[in-house]
Scaffold this motif. Structure first.
Motif, PDB file in Angstrom:
ATOM      1  N   UNK A  51       0.812  -1.295   0.159  1.00  0.00           N
ATOM      2  CA  UNK A  51      -0.002  -0.104  -0.047  1.00  0.00           C
ATOM      3  C   UNK A  51       0.961   1.311   0.054  1.00  0.00           C
ATOM      4  N   UNK A  52       2.075   1.059  -0.553  1.00  0.00           N
ATOM      5  CA  UNK A  52       2.952   2.293  -0.517  1.00  0.00           C
ATOM      6  C   UNK A  52       2.383   3.101  -1.682  1.00  0.00           C
ATOM      7  N   UNK A  53       2.540   4.489  -1.433  1.00  0.00           N
ATOM      8  CA  UNK A  53       2.078   5.424  -2.274  1.00  0.00           C
ATOM      9  C   UNK A  53       3.168   6.544  -2.718  1.00  0.00           C
ATOM     10  N   UNK A  54       4.410   6.073  -2.859  1.00  0.00           N
ATOM     11  CA  UNK A  54       5.567   6.840  -3.320  1.00  0.00           C
ATOM     12  C   UNK A  54       5.813   6.820  -4.731  1.00  0.00           C
ATOM     13  N   UNK A  77     -13.921   6.023  -7.678  1.00  0.00           N
ATOM     14  CA  UNK A  77     -14.309   5.498  -6.417  1.00  0.00           C
ATOM     15  C   UNK A  77     -13.349   5.111  -5.544  1.00  0.00           C
ATOM     16  N   UNK A  78     -11.970   4.861  -6.030  1.00  0.00           N
ATOM     17  CA  UNK A  78     -11.069   4.357  -5.508  1.00  0.00           C
ATOM     18  C   UNK A  78      -9.903   5.565  -5.365  1.00  0.00           C
ATOM     19  N   UNK A  79     -10.154   6.780  -5.763  1.00  0.00           N
ATOM     20  CA  UNK A  79      -8.913   7.745  -5.943  1.00  0.00           C
ATOM     21  C   UNK A  79      -8.124   8.149  -4.461  1.00  0.00           C
ATOM     22  N   UNK A  80      -8.908   7.915  -3.774  1.00  0.00           N
ATOM     23  CA  UNK A  80      -8.355   8.418  -2.222  1.00  0.00           C
ATOM     24  C   UNK A  80      -7.553   7.163  -1.583  1.00  0.00           C
ATOM     25  N   UNK A  81      -7.417   5.952  -2.272  1.00  0.00           N
ATOM     26  CA  UNK A  81      -6.712   5.083  -1.768  1.00  0.00           C
ATOM     27  C   UNK A  81      -5.898   4.223  -2.816  1.00  0.00           C
ATOM     28  N   UNK A  82      -5.758   4.926  -4.013  1.00  0.00           N
ATOM     29  CA  UNK A  82      -4.704   4.326  -5.059  1.00  0.00           C
ATOM     30  C   UNK A  82      -3.649   3.984  -4.328  1.00  0.00           C
ATOM     31  N   UNK A  83      -2.855   3.019  -5.081  1.00  0.00           N
ATOM     32  CA  UNK A  83      -1.314   2.804  -4.669  1.00  0.00           C
ATOM     33  C   UNK A  83      -0.269   2.849  -5.578  1.00  0.00           C
ATOM     34  N   UNK A 135      -5.931  12.519 -10.508  1.00  0.00           N
ATOM     35  CA  UNK A 135      -5.381  12.306  -9.043  1.00  0.00           C
ATOM     36  C   UNK A 135      -4.334  13.430  -8.949  1.00  0.00           C
ATOM     37  N   UNK A 136      -4.145  14.036  -7.708  1.00  0.00           N
ATOM     38  CA  UNK A 136      -3.350  15.277  -7.197  1.00  0.00           C
ATOM     39  C   UNK A 136      -2.954  15.169  -5.906  1.00  0.00           C
ATOM     40  N   UNK A 137      -2.428  16.084  -5.497  1.00  0.00           N
ATOM     41  CA  UNK A 137      -1.916  16.106  -4.058  1.00  0.00           C
ATOM     42  C   UNK A 137      -2.960  16.873  -3.273  1.00  0.00           C
ATOM     43  N   UNK A 138      -3.897  17.384  -3.651  1.00  0.00           N
ATOM     44  CA  UNK A 138      -4.890  18.166  -3.019  1.00  0.00           C
ATOM     45  C   UNK A 138      -6.147  17.122  -2.585  1.00  0.00           C
ATOM     46  N   UNK A 139      -7.008  16.992  -3.172  1.00  0.00           N
ATOM     47  CA  UNK A 139      -8.219  15.866  -2.938  1.00  0.00           C
ATOM     48  C   UNK A 139      -9.097  16.877  -2.056  1.00  0.00           C
ATOM     49  N   UNK A 142      -7.941  17.744   1.368  1.00  0.00           N
ATOM     50  CA  UNK A 142      -6.680  18.305   1.259  1.00  0.00           C
ATOM     51  C   UNK A 142      -5.573  17.449   1.698  1.00  0.00           C
ATOM     52  N   UNK A 143      -5.466  16.298   1.867  1.00  0.00           N
ATOM     53  CA  UNK A 143      -4.429  15.236   1.912  1.00  0.00           C
ATOM     54  C   UNK A 143      -4.001  14.562   1.065  1.00  0.00           C
ATOM     55  N   UNK A 144      -4.573  14.999  -0.266  1.00  0.00           N
ATOM     56  CA  UNK A 144      -4.248  14.263  -1.401  1.00  0.00           C
ATOM     57  C   UNK A 144      -5.075  13.166  -2.050  1.00  0.00           C
ATOM     58  N   UNK A 145      -5.326  13.124  -3.150  1.00  0.00           N
ATOM     59  CA  UNK A 145      -5.700  11.808  -3.934  1.00  0.00           C
ATOM     60  C   UNK A 145      -4.562  11.182  -4.752  1.00  0.00           C
ATOM     61  N   UNK A 146      -4.184   9.929  -4.167  1.00  0.00           N
ATOM     62  CA  UNK A 146      -4.311   9.149  -3.004  1.00  0.00           C
ATOM     63  C   UNK A 146      -4.032   9.887  -1.599  1.00  0.00           C
ATOM     64  N   UNK A 147      -4.610   9.600  -0.764  1.00  0.00           N
ATOM     65  CA  UNK A 147      -4.180  10.219   0.719  1.00  0.00           C
ATOM     66  C   UNK A 147      -2.869   9.875   1.062  1.00  0.00           C
ATOM     67  N   UNK A 148      -1.818  10.713   1.383  1.00  0.00           N
ATOM     68  CA  UNK A 148      -0.537  10.249   1.582  1.00  0.00           C
ATOM     69  C   UNK A 148       0.360  10.197   0.205  1.00  0.00           C
ATOM     70  N   UNK A 149      -0.126  10.559  -0.799  1.00  0.00           N
ATOM     71  CA  UNK A 149       0.665  10.176  -1.972  1.00  0.00           C
ATOM     72  C   UNK A 149       1.959  11.349  -2.082  1.00  0.00           C
ATOM     73  N   UNK A 150       2.996  10.761  -2.381  1.00  0.00           N
ATOM     74  CA  UNK A 150       4.167  11.696  -2.899  1.00  0.00           C
ATOM     75  C   UNK A 150       4.618  11.260  -3.764  1.00  0.00           C
ATOM     76  N   UNK A 151       5.611  12.282  -4.347  1.00  0.00           N
ATOM     77  CA  UNK A 151       6.264  11.965  -5.579  1.00  0.00           C
ATOM     78  C   UNK A 151       7.769  12.565  -5.589  1.00  0.00           C
ATOM     79  N   UNK A 152       8.747  11.930  -6.551  1.00  0.00           N
ATOM     80  CA  UNK A 152       9.954  12.403  -6.602  1.00  0.00           C
ATOM     81  C   UNK A 152      10.224  12.247  -7.892  1.00  0.00           C
TER      82      UNK A 152
END
Length: 315
Positions: A51-54, A77-83, A135-139, A142-152
């Motif tokens: 369930x990592x979201x990096x 329906x799953x945008x908040x918890x994509x992986x 999907x974006x870092x807002x949602x 405000x915690x992102x879609x997915x929640x906790x998603x980060x990018x590098x």
């Protein structure tokens, strides 16, 4: 259409892609999502129930995208918890099976890194015929879609850096992903990664050469105008702009009474301001991680209940 030179001319004080300093709002300042590894890492264990979201986007054969953790749900329906699903074993993420991707175009510009790909994303749990979502870092929270998603990406400087603004569109057959790596006095990274045009699709929001299916390429490219931005007038050194807002209606309650509202523009543009051209393209025959993922689908199916519960605890 106007030349991209106009955009370059507007780039007052643009940050060099090789500079260690960035304009405010470009580098991410938030915390890493709780399901993610501490940093972007290549060569982590293969875990098809992760369930990592990096997300990392580094090369034509080294990138990740967000997709559902299980089958039977739509992107909407799953945008908040994509992986995260990656082409290589990295970031403790799931690995994209060989044969999924049929074409890739990875472009680097002075303001963003952009991935565009075709493939059979039903292998990543998308439903056949699902035209997806954004999907974006807002949602909504405000915690992102997915929640906790980060990018590098390491494309901007050679180092793995976390960037604040990004956006991704994915359907069952196509994906596009932009990481905004620069800003200036005219265009912030948030404007360059404008995320409120979710019904417009990849070719409007992230324009480029989309005639690459069957090809695997990395290119340099002109900078596109921000999504929805159009040049209205040029008067000497001054340029006027207008911004297209996606049209929608809704209802809210005020003093116990429903009140309807309308946002956006009723006339939808047929194309973005300009489609940037690519250059210095390098191609490779195909991309492959060579990893054996036999039994991965069965393992994912077996873990569906526990995976959903785990995701729920993290959201």
């Amino acid at each position: 259409m106007f030349s991209a030179a106009l955009l370059t001319a507007a780039a007052i004080g643009a940050v060099s892609a090789q500079s260690s300093s960035f304009s405010e709002g470009v580098i991410a300042t938030g915390t890493m999502g709780v399901t993610n590894p501490p940093e972007a890492t290549l060569g982590t264990d293969v875990n098809q129930t992760s369930y990592a979201r990096l997300i990392s986007i580094n090369d034509v054969d080294d990138w990740c995208i967000f997709a559902p953790p299980e089958a039977g749900v739509t992107i909407g329906d799953s945008e908040a918890y994509e992986v995260a699903w990656c082409t290589k074993a990295r970031n403790n993420a799931r690995v994209i099976p060989d044969g999924t991707i049929t074409g890739v175009s990875l472009i680097k510009t002075d303001f963003y890194v952009q991935l565009m790909a075709y493939g059979d994303f039903t292998k990543l749990n998308l439903q056949q015929g699902d035209y997806g979502g954004e999907l974006d870092p807002h949602g909504a929270s405000g915690d992102g879609n997915p929640v906790g998603g980060n990018v590098t990406t390491n494309i901007a400087t050679g180092d793995d850096l976390h960037f604040e603004e990004w956006m991704s569109f994915i359907s069952y057959s196509q994906v596009c992903f932009r990481i905004c790596t620069n800003a200036n006095e005219t265009w912030s990274s948030g404007v360059m990664c404008e995320h409120k045009l979710d019904e417009m699709g990849c070719e409007f929001v992230m324009p480029g050469n989309y005639n690459f299916n069957g090809t695997f390429e990395s290119c340099e490219a002109e900078v596109a105008y921000p999504p929805g931005v159009y040049v209205t007038a040029i008067d000497g050194t001054s340029t006027g702009y207008s911004t297209f807002a996606q049209y929608y209606t809704g209802v809210y309650t005020a003093d116990g009474q429903p009140v309807s509202y309308t946002v956006g523009t009723t006339v939808t543009p047929t194309a973005p301001q300009m489609t940037p051209s690519s250059s210095n393209c390098k191609t490779t025959a195909t991309i492959s991680n060579g990893l054996s993922l036999d039994g991965a689908a069965a393992a994912t199916a077996t873990s569906t209940d526990s995976g959903s519960s785990s995701s729920g605890m993290h959201l």
